[in-house]
Design a protein around this motif. Structure first.
Motif, PDB file in Angstrom:
ATOM      1  N   ALA A 278      -5.267   8.229  17.667  1.00  0.00           N
ATOM      2  CA  ALA A 278      -6.614   8.474  18.169  1.00  0.00           C
ATOM      3  C   ALA A 278      -6.779   9.943  18.529  1.00  0.00           C
ATOM      4  O   ALA A 278      -5.900  10.543  19.125  1.00  0.00           O
ATOM      5  N   SER A 279      -7.909  10.520  18.148  1.00  0.00           N
ATOM      6  CA  SER A 279      -8.183  11.912  18.447  1.00  0.00           C
ATOM      7  C   SER A 279      -9.687  12.110  18.549  1.00  0.00           C
ATOM      8  O   SER A 279     -10.405  11.912  17.569  1.00  0.00           O
ATOM      9  N   LYS A 280     -10.172  12.478  19.723  1.00  0.00           N
ATOM     10  CA  LYS A 280     -11.594  12.761  19.949  1.00  0.00           C
ATOM     11  C   LYS A 280     -12.485  11.619  19.474  1.00  0.00           C
ATOM     12  O   LYS A 280     -13.492  11.826  18.813  1.00  0.00           O
ATOM     13  N   GLY A 281     -12.124  10.402  19.776  1.00  0.00           N
ATOM     14  CA  GLY A 281     -12.940   9.259  19.400  1.00  0.00           C
ATOM     15  C   GLY A 281     -12.753   8.798  17.968  1.00  0.00           C
ATOM     16  O   GLY A 281     -13.260   7.776  17.577  1.00  0.00           O
ATOM     17  N   ARG A 282     -12.041   9.573  17.181  1.00  0.00           N
ATOM     18  CA  ARG A 282     -11.761   9.182  15.802  1.00  0.00           C
ATOM     19  C   ARG A 282     -10.392   8.545  15.749  1.00  0.00           C
ATOM     20  O   ARG A 282      -9.550   8.776  16.599  1.00  0.00           O
ATOM     21  N   VAL A 283     -10.170   7.776  14.708  1.00  0.00           N
ATOM     22  CA  VAL A 283      -8.862   7.167  14.507  1.00  0.00           C
ATOM     23  C   VAL A 283      -8.333   7.629  13.162  1.00  0.00           C
ATOM     24  O   VAL A 283      -9.041   7.584  12.154  1.00  0.00           O
ATOM     25  N   LEU A 284      -7.111   8.110  13.165  1.00  0.00           N
ATOM     26  CA  LEU A 284      -6.447   8.481  11.926  1.00  0.00           C
ATOM     27  C   LEU A 284      -5.551   7.324  11.508  1.00  0.00           C
ATOM     28  O   LEU A 284      -4.763   6.827  12.296  1.00  0.00           O
ATOM     29  N   MET A 285      -5.710   6.911  10.268  1.00  0.00           N
ATOM     30  CA  MET A 285      -4.957   5.779   9.737  1.00  0.00           C
ATOM     31  C   MET A 285      -3.813   6.299   8.877  1.00  0.00           C
ATOM     32  O   MET A 285      -4.004   7.189   8.054  1.00  0.00           O
ATOM     33  N   ARG A 286      -2.646   5.715   9.063  1.00  0.00           N
ATOM     34  CA  ARG A 286      -1.510   6.041   8.207  1.00  0.00           C
ATOM     35  C   ARG A 286      -1.625   5.220   6.924  1.00  0.00           C
ATOM     36  O   ARG A 286      -2.392   4.262   6.824  1.00  0.00           O
ATOM     37  N   LEU A 287      -0.845   5.587   5.934  1.00  0.00           N
ATOM     38  CA  LEU A 287      -0.942   4.991   4.602  1.00  0.00           C
ATOM     39  C   LEU A 287      -0.866   3.462   4.587  1.00  0.00           C
ATOM     40  O   LEU A 287      -1.687   2.834   3.908  1.00  0.00           O
ATOM     41  N   PRO A 288       0.060   2.810   5.296  1.00  0.00           N
ATOM     42  CA  PRO A 288       0.093   1.343   5.239  1.00  0.00           C
ATOM     43  C   PRO A 288      -1.219   0.693   5.711  1.00  0.00           C
ATOM     44  O   PRO A 288      -1.648  -0.314   5.140  1.00  0.00           O
ATOM     45  N   ASP A 289      -1.866   1.299   6.714  1.00  0.00           N
ATOM     46  CA  ASP A 289      -3.155   0.772   7.181  1.00  0.00           C
ATOM     47  C   ASP A 289      -4.246   0.973   6.135  1.00  0.00           C
ATOM     48  O   ASP A 289      -5.090   0.103   5.934  1.00  0.00           O
ATOM     49  N   VAL A 290      -4.233   2.122   5.467  1.00  0.00           N
ATOM     50  CA  VAL A 290      -5.227   2.395   4.426  1.00  0.00           C
ATOM     51  C   VAL A 290      -5.034   1.428   3.266  1.00  0.00           C
ATOM     52  O   VAL A 290      -6.002   0.861   2.742  1.00  0.00           O
ATOM     53  N   MET A 291      -3.785   1.221   2.876  1.00  0.00           N
ATOM     54  CA  MET A 291      -3.495   0.282   1.793  1.00  0.00           C
ATOM     55  C   MET A 291      -3.989  -1.120   2.134  1.00  0.00           C
ATOM     56  O   MET A 291      -4.600  -1.792   1.295  1.00  0.00           O
ATOM     57  N   ALA A 292      -3.750  -1.553   3.362  1.00  0.00           N
ATOM     58  CA  ALA A 292      -4.179  -2.884   3.787  1.00  0.00           C
ATOM     59  C   ALA A 292      -5.703  -2.977   3.837  1.00  0.00           C
ATOM     60  O   ALA A 292      -6.281  -3.990   3.420  1.00  0.00           O
ATOM     61  N   ALA A 293      -6.358  -1.939   4.318  1.00  0.00           N
ATOM     62  CA  ALA A 293      -7.818  -1.964   4.445  1.00  0.00           C
ATOM     63  C   ALA A 293      -8.505  -1.985   3.080  1.00  0.00           C
ATOM     64  O   ALA A 293      -9.525  -2.651   2.904  1.00  0.00           O
ATOM     65  N   CYS A 294      -7.935  -1.253   2.126  1.00  0.00           N
ATOM     66  CA  CYS A 294      -8.572  -1.116   0.810  1.00  0.00           C
ATOM     67  C   CYS A 294      -8.030  -2.072  -0.235  1.00  0.00           C
ATOM     68  O   CYS A 294      -8.656  -2.258  -1.278  1.00  0.00           O
ATOM     69  N   GLY A 295      -6.866  -2.611   0.008  1.00  0.00           N
ATOM     70  CA  GLY A 295      -6.254  -3.496  -0.972  1.00  0.00           C
ATOM     71  C   GLY A 295      -5.768  -2.766  -2.204  1.00  0.00           C
ATOM     72  O   GLY A 295      -5.753  -3.337  -3.295  1.00  0.00           O
ATOM     73  N   MET A 296      -5.411  -1.497  -2.035  1.00  0.00           N
ATOM     74  CA  MET A 296      -4.958  -0.692  -3.165  1.00  0.00           C
ATOM     75  C   MET A 296      -3.525  -0.216  -2.930  1.00  0.00           C
ATOM     76  O   MET A 296      -3.071  -0.147  -1.793  1.00  0.00           O
ATOM     77  N   SER A 297      -2.883   0.143  -4.009  1.00  0.00           N
ATOM     78  CA  SER A 297      -1.512   0.652  -3.922  1.00  0.00           C
ATOM     79  C   SER A 297      -1.512   2.118  -3.497  1.00  0.00           C
ATOM     80  O   SER A 297      -2.531   2.813  -3.583  1.00  0.00           O
ATOM     81  N   ARG A 298      -0.338   2.582  -3.081  1.00  0.00           N
ATOM     82  CA  ARG A 298      -0.162   3.966  -2.679  1.00  0.00           C
ATOM     83  C   ARG A 298      -0.552   4.899  -3.813  1.00  0.00           C
ATOM     84  O   ARG A 298      -1.285   5.874  -3.624  1.00  0.00           O
ATOM     85  N   SER A 299      -0.060   4.606  -5.011  1.00  0.00           N
ATOM     86  CA  SER A 299      -0.310   5.503  -6.137  1.00  0.00           C
ATOM     87  C   SER A 299      -1.800   5.572  -6.486  1.00  0.00           C
ATOM     88  O   SER A 299      -2.310   6.650  -6.817  1.00  0.00           O
ATOM     89  N   LEU A 300      -2.511   4.459  -6.410  1.00  0.00           N
ATOM     90  CA  LEU A 300      -3.936   4.472  -6.715  1.00  0.00           C
ATOM     91  C   LEU A 300      -4.719   5.240  -5.657  1.00  0.00           C
ATOM     92  O   LEU A 300      -5.641   6.000  -5.980  1.00  0.00           O
ATOM     93  N   ILE A 301      -4.356   5.087  -4.392  1.00  0.00           N
ATOM     94  CA  ILE A 301      -5.031   5.827  -3.322  1.00  0.00           C
ATOM     95  C   ILE A 301      -4.886   7.326  -3.560  1.00  0.00           C
ATOM     96  O   ILE A 301      -5.868   8.077  -3.510  1.00  0.00           O
ATOM     97  N   TYR A 302      -3.674   7.782  -3.844  1.00  0.00           N
ATOM     98  CA  TYR A 302      -3.461   9.211  -4.062  1.00  0.00           C
ATOM     99  C   TYR A 302      -4.138   9.691  -5.346  1.00  0.00           C
ATOM    100  O   TYR A 302      -4.652  10.810  -5.402  1.00  0.00           O
ATOM    101  N   LYS A 303      -4.150   8.867  -6.384  1.00  0.00           N
ATOM    102  CA  LYS A 303      -4.826   9.257  -7.634  1.00  0.00           C
ATOM    103  C   LYS A 303      -6.321   9.410  -7.401  1.00  0.00           C
ATOM    104  O   LYS A 303      -6.922  10.405  -7.819  1.00  0.00           O
ATOM    105  N   LEU A 304      -6.941   8.441  -6.728  1.00  0.00           N
ATOM    106  CA  LEU A 304      -8.378   8.529  -6.457  1.00  0.00           C
ATOM    107  C   LEU A 304      -8.699   9.704  -5.535  1.00  0.00           C
ATOM    108  O   LEU A 304      -9.714  10.381  -5.724  1.00  0.00           O
TER     109      LEU A 304
END
Length: 76
Positions: A12-38
């Motif tokens: 948490a920083s100034k009311g914002r939340v920074l998500m680490r990669l496993p959380d992003v993958m879970a939220a989007c349903g995408m793989s690590r490689s696809l997230i970085y490619k996009l």
């Protein structure tokens, strides 16, 4: 910042939340490689460098991307 927040992969920083990669993958349903490619193609929010070997994503940007995909799906 509590160690529980760090272990949960959210910073948490100034009311914002920074998500680490496993959380992003879970939220989007995408793989690590696809997230970085996009992200490289500017079709997904780019990660923020938090430390030398630590990257995270702004949760508001990730949620906006998810919402846009949902809106596109409904319009089709």
């Amino acid at each position: 910042m509590t160690s529980e927040a760090i272990q949960a992969g959210r910073i948490a920083s100034k009311g914002r939340v920074l998500m680490r990669l496993p959380d992003v993958m879970a939220a989007c349903g995408m793989s690590r490689s696809l997230i970085y490619k996009l992200a490289k193609d500017h079709r997904f929010p780019r990660p923020i460098r938090v430390a030398a070997r630590v990257s995270a994503w702004n949760s508001e940007e990730v949620q906006a991307w998810i919402d846009a995909r949902c809106d596109e799906g409904r319009a089709a």
